[in-house]
Design a protein around this motif. Structure first.
Motif, short mmCIF file in Angstrom:
data_model
loop_
_atom_site.label_atom_id
_atom_site.label_comp_id
_atom_site.label_asym_id
_atom_site.label_seq_id
_atom_site.Cartn_x
_atom_site.Cartn_y
_atom_site.Cartn_z
N LYS A 55 38.03 63.79 34.56
CA LYS A 55 36.73 64.24 35.07
C LYS A 55 35.66 63.59 34.21
O LYS A 55 35.53 63.89 33.03
N LYS A 56 34.91 62.69 34.81
CA LYS A 56 33.96 61.87 34.07
C LYS A 56 32.62 62.58 33.89
O LYS A 56 32.13 63.28 34.78
N SER A 57 32.04 62.37 32.72
CA SER A 57 30.67 62.82 32.46
C SER A 57 29.68 61.83 33.05
O SER A 57 29.99 60.63 33.20
N LYS A 58 28.50 62.31 33.38
CA LYS A 58 27.44 61.40 33.84
C LYS A 58 26.74 60.71 32.67
O LYS A 58 25.94 59.80 32.87
N LYS A 59 27.05 61.17 31.46
CA LYS A 59 26.46 60.55 30.27
C LYS A 59 27.23 59.28 29.92
O LYS A 59 28.46 59.24 29.98
N LYS A 60 26.50 58.24 29.52
CA LYS A 60 27.14 56.99 29.13
C LYS A 60 27.82 57.13 27.78
O LYS A 60 27.34 57.83 26.90
N ASN A 61 28.94 56.45 27.65
CA ASN A 61 29.70 56.44 26.39
C ASN A 61 30.02 57.86 25.90
O ASN A 61 29.96 58.14 24.70
N LEU A 345 33.27 73.49 27.66
CA LEU A 345 31.86 73.52 28.03
C LEU A 345 30.94 73.34 26.82
O LEU A 345 29.78 72.93 26.97
N ASP A 346 31.45 73.64 25.63
CA ASP A 346 30.62 73.58 24.43
C ASP A 346 30.72 72.24 23.69
O ASP A 346 29.79 71.83 23.01
N ILE A 347 31.84 71.58 23.80
CA ILE A 347 32.09 70.37 23.01
C ILE A 347 31.12 69.26 23.40
O ILE A 347 30.91 68.98 24.58
N ASP A 348 30.54 68.62 22.39
CA ASP A 348 29.68 67.45 22.60
C ASP A 348 29.89 66.49 21.43
O ASP A 348 30.72 66.73 20.55
N PHE A 349 29.13 65.42 21.43
CA PHE A 349 29.31 64.38 20.41
C PHE A 349 29.11 64.94 19.01
O PHE A 349 29.90 64.64 18.09
N GLU A 350 28.08 65.74 18.81
CA GLU A 350 27.78 66.26 17.48
C GLU A 350 28.91 67.14 16.94
O GLU A 350 29.29 67.06 15.77
N LYS A 351 29.46 67.98 17.79
CA LYS A 351 30.54 68.87 17.35
C LYS A 351 31.80 68.07 16.99
O LYS A 351 32.50 68.36 16.03
N ILE A 352 32.09 67.06 17.80
CA ILE A 352 33.26 66.24 17.50
C ILE A 352 33.07 65.51 16.17
O ILE A 352 34.00 65.42 15.35
#
Length: 358
Positions: A55-61, A345-352
């Motif tokens: 399931k792809k995000s609409k955000k690049k990279n 739903l919570d995970i994003d670049f900063e958390k990773i």
């Protein structure tokens, strides 16, 4: 807590009654592909047979989040056909020898024919006193054949696979009896995660699916990690409960929630990942229990792959796993599903990035 849906119970029955030992996971792979396809942008797989819906995000990279179950269950393989029409077999996965005598097993041929049989035991009347500790090497599966030729006429061959013949049964409101909850739990929660996210936009590219050959040494996980190259991994697996005489230490108890697996023989939960899990659990009032396992999961291979991947196991426990029947609690499944949904739903670049030690 949300009540379990009848559709979920139906999928539990369908998944646990499939026949899929290590190296022969086709029935579960086909089921996953069918159920995941409506909710993903594409289906991918590796050369060993693991399968993932994307399931792809609409955000690049966007960073990649891996939700990894495994398809295989413990079972056996035919190694010999005797002149008397009996079958010898060897284990696929970790099993004890003391639970198989007089059990009904199901054999599957290469032509997809199925035969039920019973593991022979010597009647008490004929025992000499030396047969109480029968090893699997000495057991025989009786499928009703009168001789070796009849076995051959039935289409049975060396290398055919065997699983317990167990019907799914809801024992009480919250307790289920079935085979292979280790790890059809993970397959089911992955399918239902994708379904729950069908109208959600994510900050990550989500890879949900299952590996092959976990029960014989976590073999499929390495190939799928090299295919996907995830930034973070959440392994979904079922572990043994040891609560028949009360809750003993951190050994898992039915009905007490999702497992926060702090340690097993293949992986130690990182301090930052533990903090992240507990914060999510407390914020969303999810029932949980700490867990320490003598075994391992695909997380053991995944967390040390590439340059290291932040990994946690979102697990449930069940009694009597790696036998012909297991008993598990529906409420534990619902708590695990809730935690998985909130994390994704919570995970994003900063958390990773925070979960990585740099």
């Amino acid at each position: 807590m949300t009540q379990i849906r009848q559709e979920t119970i139906t999928k539990m029955k369908e998944l646990t009654e499939l026949h899929a030992v290590p190296g022969f996971e086709g029935e579960v792979r086909d089921y996953l592909k069918e159920k995941m396809t409506p909710f993903v942008d594409e289906i991918i797989g590796d050369n060993m047979g693991s399968i993932y819906g994307v399931k792809k995000s609409k955000k690049k990279n966007a960073p990649k989040v891996l939700i990894a179950a495994h398809m295989d269950e413990i079972g056996f393989m035919v190694t010999e056909m005797t002149n008397e029409g009996m079958l010898k077999f060897t284990p696929l996965g970790g099993v004890s020898s003391d639970v198989w005598l007089s059990q009904t097993l199901q054999l599957k041929t290469k032509k997809n024919d199925y035969y039920n049989g019973v593991v022979g035991s010597i009647p008490k009347h004929f025992r000499t006193g030396n047969e109480s500790g029968v090893s699997i090497d000495d057991m025989l599966l009786d499928v009703g054949a009168e001789n070796k030729k009849q076995l051959q006429d039935m289409g049975i061959n060396i290398g055919d696979t065997i699983v317990p013949r167990t019907d799914f049964e809801q024992l009480t409101e919250n307790r289920i009896l079935a085979k292979a909850w280790d790890n059809r739990y993970g397959c089911l929660v992955g399918i239902e995660l994708l379904e729950s996210l069908k109208n959600k936009e994510l900050d990550v590219d989500l890879y949900v699916g299952a590996n092959v050959q976990e029960e014989v040494g976590l073999r499929g996980a390495s190939a799928s990690v090299n295919l996907i190259k995830p930034d973070i991994a959440l392994v979904v697996d079922c572990s043994p409960a040891n609560d028949m005489k009360g809750h003993v230490g951190l050994s898992g108890a039915l009905g007490e929630g999702v497992l926060v697996r702090i340690l097993d023989r293949t992986m130690i939960l990182s301090e930052r990942m533990k903090e992240y899990l507990l914060n999510t659990i407390e914020e969303n009032e999810i029932q949980y229990q700490y867990f320490q396992s003598p075994g391992g999961t695909d997380g053991g291979e995944i967390h040390k792959a590439l340059t290291g991947i932040p990994t946690a196991v979102i697990g449930v426990c069940a009694r009597y796993i790696h036998t012909s029947k297991a008993v598990y609690d529906i409420r534990d499944y619902l708590n695990a599903k809730s935690l998985l949904e909130h994390l994704v739903l919570d995970i994003d670049f900063e958390k990773i990035e925070y979960l990585k030690y740099k």
